[in-house]
Design an enzyme around this catalytic site. Structure first.
Site, PDB file in Angstrom:
ATOM      1  N   ALA A  38       2.977  -2.293   3.985  1.00 12.46           N
ATOM      2  CA  ALA A  38       2.893  -1.272   5.029  1.00 12.46           C
ATOM      3  C   ALA A  38       2.507  -1.998   6.304  1.00 12.46           C
ATOM      4  CB  ALA A  38       1.843  -0.239   4.665  1.00 12.46           C
ATOM      5  N   TYR A  81      -8.502 -10.352   3.115  1.00 14.63           N
ATOM      6  CA  TYR A  81      -9.729  -9.731   3.623  1.00 14.63           C
ATOM      7  C   TYR A  81     -10.670  -9.259   2.515  1.00 14.63           C
ATOM      8  CZ  TYR A  81      -7.175  -5.304   2.844  1.00 14.63           C
ATOM      9  OH  TYR A  81      -6.457  -4.285   2.295  1.00 14.63           O
ATOM     10  N   ASN A 134       3.065   3.260  11.194  1.00 15.10           N
ATOM     11  CA  ASN A 134       2.412   3.674  12.458  1.00 15.10           C
ATOM     12  C   ASN A 134       2.841   2.728  13.575  1.00 15.10           C
ATOM     13  OD1 ASN A 134       0.423   1.888  10.680  1.00 15.10           O
ATOM     14  ND2 ASN A 134       0.046   1.384  12.836  1.00 15.10           N
ATOM     15  N   HIS A 142      -6.527   3.960   6.967  1.00 14.10           N
ATOM     16  CA  HIS A 142      -5.854   3.608   5.712  1.00 14.10           C
ATOM     17  C   HIS A 142      -5.207   4.850   5.102  1.00 14.10           C
ATOM     18  CE1 HIS A 142      -4.869   1.039   2.386  1.00 14.10           C
ATOM     19  NE2 HIS A 142      -5.548   1.757   1.523  1.00 14.10           N
ATOM     20  N   MET A 150      -1.590  -6.984   7.171  1.00 13.04           N
ATOM     21  CA  MET A 150      -2.694  -7.792   6.636  1.00 13.04           C
ATOM     22  C   MET A 150      -2.355  -8.482   5.321  1.00 13.04           C
ATOM     23  SD  MET A 150      -5.641  -4.906   7.230  1.00 13.04           S
ATOM     24  CE  MET A 150      -5.657  -3.860   8.697  1.00 13.04           C
ATOM     25  N   SER A 151      -1.078  -8.682   5.050  1.00 10.43           N
ATOM     26  CA  SER A 151      -0.713  -9.268   3.746  1.00 10.43           C
ATOM     27  C   SER A 151       0.539 -10.133   3.886  1.00 10.43           C
ATOM     28  CB  SER A 151      -0.452  -8.141   2.734  1.00 10.43           C
ATOM     29  OG  SER A 151       0.710  -7.425   3.078  1.00 10.43           O
ATOM     30  N   HIS A 210      -5.781  -8.996  -1.164  1.00 11.08           N
ATOM     31  CA  HIS A 210      -5.610  -9.407   0.225  1.00 11.08           C
ATOM     32  C   HIS A 210      -6.636 -10.473   0.603  1.00 11.08           C
ATOM     33  CE1 HIS A 210      -4.068  -5.312  -0.108  1.00 11.08           C
ATOM     34  NE2 HIS A 210      -3.241  -5.608   0.868  1.00 11.08           N
ATOM     35  N   SER A 254       0.823  -1.215   0.000  1.00 11.98           N
ATOM     36  CA  SER A 254       0.000   0.000   0.000  1.00 11.98           C
ATOM     37  C   SER A 254       0.854   1.261   0.000  1.00 11.98           C
ATOM     38  CB  SER A 254      -0.878   0.053   1.249  1.00 11.98           C
ATOM     39  OG  SER A 254      -1.763  -1.014   1.277  1.00 11.98           O
TER      40      SER A 254
END
Ligand code: HPA
Length: 274
Positions: free
Chosen positions: A117, A89, A235, A247, A211-212, A87, A34
């Protein structure tokens, strides 16, 4: 489920890609996370193919992911850049990246560099890059569910290739890039974590969360492709500071680190003897 090695759509995808750049042959592929499209700024683009034009490639529905395969020259070497990934999700399907990784394998890719990210769980500050040395899969999912052959029992004792990772570390040292190293925790998403989850996964040995990347790692290892992976820290994990996770924050932070990632990939390509 078929393993996609030799399906008609995999063959059609390879033909579609080859027809766009005759004779182009790359040993290395890079998947951009991302907000990291700027990693390819200034590279010589030979062809850019929207995923929609490649049979079997999924379309990505996440902003920050443009969804195209770029055939490029970088530091004098050929490279496939996947700008955008799908992804788990998005569809609840951990094998969503199978067509892409399978096609990279059919194209002759030997090394896959994954970028993402991620949130930091302690040691890396936002804006820094972390080399992933191992992962923990907190989703209970596998992209290999449903495959029938015995290759599915893939060893993960060295998911990330030591030799390739060392070359990235050497590049970082030479370029003065502070490169942290740590364990990446794969969470299903798309919601961010709770502070309690962050506390729990920190205690269990994770250094970054995202998440990846893990499904792609497993798929690449299934095909025998060597993997290295970089997290761009956007972050701190939920509850670790006062920032509100979003996001948009990920997308605004990631490009600041794109130049460092480009330097690391350029250096790695310099080690390739193809
Ligand atoms: N959690 C999960 N995924 C992320 C994060 C995070 O804090 N930051 C960027 N991707």
């Amino acid at each position: 489920m078929e393993n996609n090695d030799n399906t008609a759509s995999a063959q059609a995808a390879v033909a579609a890609i080859r027809s766009r750049a005759k004779g182009f042959d790359a040993a290395l592929a890079l998947i951009l996370g991302s907000g990291l499209d700027a990693v390819t700024d200034g590279v010589e683009v030979i062809a850019e193919i929207p995923y929609a034009d490649i049979p079997g490639f999924p379309s990505t529905g996440v902003s920050g992911h443009s969804g195209s395969l770029i055939l490029a020259m970088m530091n004098g070497k050929a490279i496939y850049v996947l700008s955008g990934r799908i992804h788990y999700y998005e569809q609840g399907d951990a094998s969503a990246m199978l067509p892409m990784i399978s096609v990279l394998n059919s194209l002759g890719v030997k090394v896959l560099v994954l970028t993402n990210a991620a949130g930091s769980l302690l040691n890396s500050a936002p804006g820094s890059v972390m080399l992933i040395k191992d992962y923990i899969n907190f989703t209970g999912q596998s992209p290999l569910f449903g495959l029938k052959d015995n290759r599915r029992f893939v060893s993960m004792s060295e998911a990330y290739d030591k030799g390739i990772s060392d070359q990235i570390k050497q590049t970082a040292a030479g370029a003065g890039i502070q490169l942290a190293q740590g364990v990446y925790a794969w969470m299903a998403g798309p919601q961010f974590e709770t502070p309690a989850e962050i506390k729990a996964i920190r205690m269990m040995g994770a250094d970054a969360v995202g998440m990846s990347t893990v499904p792609e790692t497993i798929l690449a290892r299934y095909f025998g492709i060597k993997v290295a992976a970089l997290s761009v820290i956007t972050n701190y994990g939920a509850g670790m500071d006062d920032a509100r996770l979003s996001h948009d924050q990920t997308l605004s932070y990631a490009p600041k680190t794109a130049a460092d990632v480009r330097t690391l990939i350029n250096g790695l390509l310099g080690y390739l003897n193809t």
